[in-house]
Design an enzyme around this catalytic site. Sequence first.
Site, PDB file in Angstrom:
ATOM      1  N   ASP A  35       0.813  -1.205   0.000  1.00 16.91           N
ATOM      2  CA  ASP A  35       0.000   0.000   0.000  1.00 16.91           C
ATOM      3  C   ASP A  35       0.850   1.260   0.000  1.00 16.91           C
ATOM      4  O   ASP A  35       1.322   1.703   1.060  1.00 16.91           O
ATOM      5  CB  ASP A  35      -0.909  -0.033   1.237  1.00 16.91           C
ATOM      6  N   ASP A 219      -1.722   5.411  -5.328  1.00  9.72           N
ATOM      7  CA  ASP A 219      -2.044   4.564  -4.177  1.00  9.72           C
ATOM      8  C   ASP A 219      -2.362   3.138  -4.590  1.00  9.72           C
ATOM      9  O   ASP A 219      -3.494   2.844  -5.005  1.00  9.72           O
ATOM     10  CB  ASP A 219      -3.239   5.165  -3.410  1.00  9.72           C
TER      11      ASP A 219
HETATM   12  C1  LIG Z   1      -8.160  10.378   5.297  1.00 10.70           C
HETATM   13  C2  LIG Z   1      -8.002   8.997   5.798  1.00 10.70           C
HETATM   14  C3  LIG Z   1      -7.377   8.906   7.185  1.00 10.70           C
HETATM   15  C4  LIG Z   1      -8.106   9.510   8.253  1.00 10.70           C
HETATM   16  C5  LIG Z   1      -5.920   9.236   7.048  1.00 10.70           C
HETATM   17  N1  LIG Z   1      -5.341   7.934   6.775  1.00 10.70           N
HETATM   18  C6  LIG Z   1      -4.719   7.738   5.619  1.00 10.70           C
HETATM   19  O1  LIG Z   1      -4.560   8.588   4.782  1.00 10.70           O
HETATM   20  C7  LIG Z   1      -4.226   6.318   5.371  1.00 10.70           C
HETATM   21  C8  LIG Z   1      -2.812   6.169   5.904  1.00 10.70           C
HETATM   22  N2  LIG Z   1      -4.251   6.055   3.931  1.00 10.70           N
HETATM   23  C9  LIG Z   1      -5.453   5.904   3.282  1.00 10.70           C
HETATM   24  O2  LIG Z   1      -6.494   5.885   3.904  1.00 10.70           O
HETATM   25  C10 LIG Z   1      -5.504   5.742   1.760  1.00 10.70           C
HETATM   26  C11 LIG Z   1      -4.901   6.925   1.047  1.00 10.70           C
HETATM   27  C12 LIG Z   1      -5.360   8.225   1.440  1.00 10.70           C
HETATM   28  S1  LIG Z   1      -7.062   8.441   1.335  1.00 10.70           S
HETATM   29  C13 LIG Z   1      -7.264   9.988   2.052  1.00 10.70           C
HETATM   30  N3  LIG Z   1      -4.732   4.646   1.213  1.00 10.70           N
HETATM   31  C14 LIG Z   1      -4.523   3.555   1.939  1.00 10.70           C
HETATM   32  C15 LIG Z   1      -5.718   2.636   1.931  1.00 10.70           C
HETATM   33  N4  LIG Z   1      -6.142   2.295   0.586  1.00 10.70           N
HETATM   34  C16 LIG Z   1      -5.289   1.408   2.701  1.00 10.70           C
HETATM   35  C17 LIG Z   1      -6.257   0.318   2.689  1.00 10.70           C
HETATM   36  C18 LIG Z   1      -5.953  -0.842   1.989  1.00 10.70           C
HETATM   37  C19 LIG Z   1      -6.835  -1.930   1.978  1.00 10.70           C
HETATM   38  C20 LIG Z   1      -8.028  -1.821   2.686  1.00 10.70           C
HETATM   39  C21 LIG Z   1      -8.334  -0.652   3.412  1.00 10.70           C
HETATM   40  C22 LIG Z   1      -7.444   0.415   3.394  1.00 10.70           C
HETATM   41  C23 LIG Z   1      -5.279   9.790   8.296  1.00 10.70           C
HETATM   42  O3  LIG Z   1      -4.664   8.982   9.052  1.00 10.70           O
HETATM   43  O4  LIG Z   1      -5.329  11.000   8.485  1.00 10.70           O
END
Ligand SMILES: CC[C@H](C)[C@H](NC(=O)[C@H](C)NC(=O)[C@@H](CCSC)NC[C@@H](N)Cc1ccccc1)C(=O)O
Length: 329
Positions: A35, A219
């Site tokens: 990821d 991503d």
């Molecule tokens: C905005 C989303 C949250 C709140 C934010 N977290 C993130 O951005 C996290 C690290 N990354 C992610 O949530 C996203 C990228 C940014 S989206 C704003 N990618 C990772 C996601 N696809 C991982 C995954 C894989 C398989 C199943 C489920 C999830 C934060 O910690 O601030």
Amino acid sequence: QTGSANTNPSDSADDEYITSVSIGTPAQVLPLDFDTGSSDLWVFSSETPKSSASGHVTYSPSKSSTAKKLSGSTWSIEYGDKSSSSGDVYTDIVTIGGFSVKTQAVESATKVSTQFVQDTVISGLVGLGFDVGNQVSPRPQKTWFSNAASSLAEPLFTADLRHQETGSYNFGFIDTSLAKGTIGYTPADGSEGYWGFTATGYSVGGAKLNRNSITGIADTGTTLLLLPDNIVDAYYNNVESAEYDDSQEGVVFDCSEDLPSFSFGVGGQTITISGDLLNLTPIEEGSSTCFGGLQSSADIGINIFGDVALKAALVVFDLGNERLGWAQK
Ligand SMILES: CC[C@H](C)[C@H](NC(=O)[C@H](C)NC(=O)[C@@H](CCSC)NC[C@@H](N)Cc1ccccc1)C(=O)O
């Protein structure tokens, strides 16, 4: 030194890509989701509640002679799809594609949200984002790639994700034979932990690229191509039967439609995603209504070039030069 690991689509919709990772001594092999949109390596483990772990391959630090508890350290992550996990931390040997990192932080899950409980084809994630995004406290840990980079022939890795066939993650080298086109490079912004970049324009159906830039992230852990509403509308205006489906929370259309391609400019190159890559899957087994691979990013507030876009290219994640390379496949 280099590493090379095969990666496979998790299902007929290419929802996720699964890569085998060896952890500990003797090796415990887990199917993990690489990821680039996050920066933590976490796994289902012997510490995950039995009810949550059923159906998953798990890591048992107590069965590894090289595992060491990182005492006092914990982690907790929430993802864009509202899924989450948390737990404590060990260090152990982690081998990917034949390359071993001796002392890698392996984050053991003591809690996982239902999305992960139900997703039994994976046992966790390997974050390949920038270290600044790591969520271990009190001392953030490095990603597997960050730990490996200084020993790799080159401080970079490539993603070659494919529709319904085996692809690869290569570490420390670029196999240019995987691509048809020239690699175009553009600066990567790692300040948020993601691989951020700006596409210089886009077009629908092979038209000339416009000059409307799109800033987003590459991503590998997100299935879809998520872009602003104006672009999504411009695309689906060409698809007769396209309509927004509230229950599916996305645009759907007749599976028989001949979808136009979608192209974007990056690093002086044009990446074209063929129409068939933009038809993700029937909304349910045997349905003649299909779900689009291009959907709106409005609810997330960040544009995501997920697997639907990455499948059209060989993508170079070049940490050494803080840049992203894209070549048409
Ligand atoms: C905005 C989303 C949250 C709140 C934010 N977290 C993130 O951005 C996290 C690290 N990354 C992610 O949530 C996203 C990228 C940014 S989206 C704003 N990618 C990772 C996601 N696809 C991982 C995954 C894989 C398989 C199943 C489920 C999830 C934060 O910690 O601030």
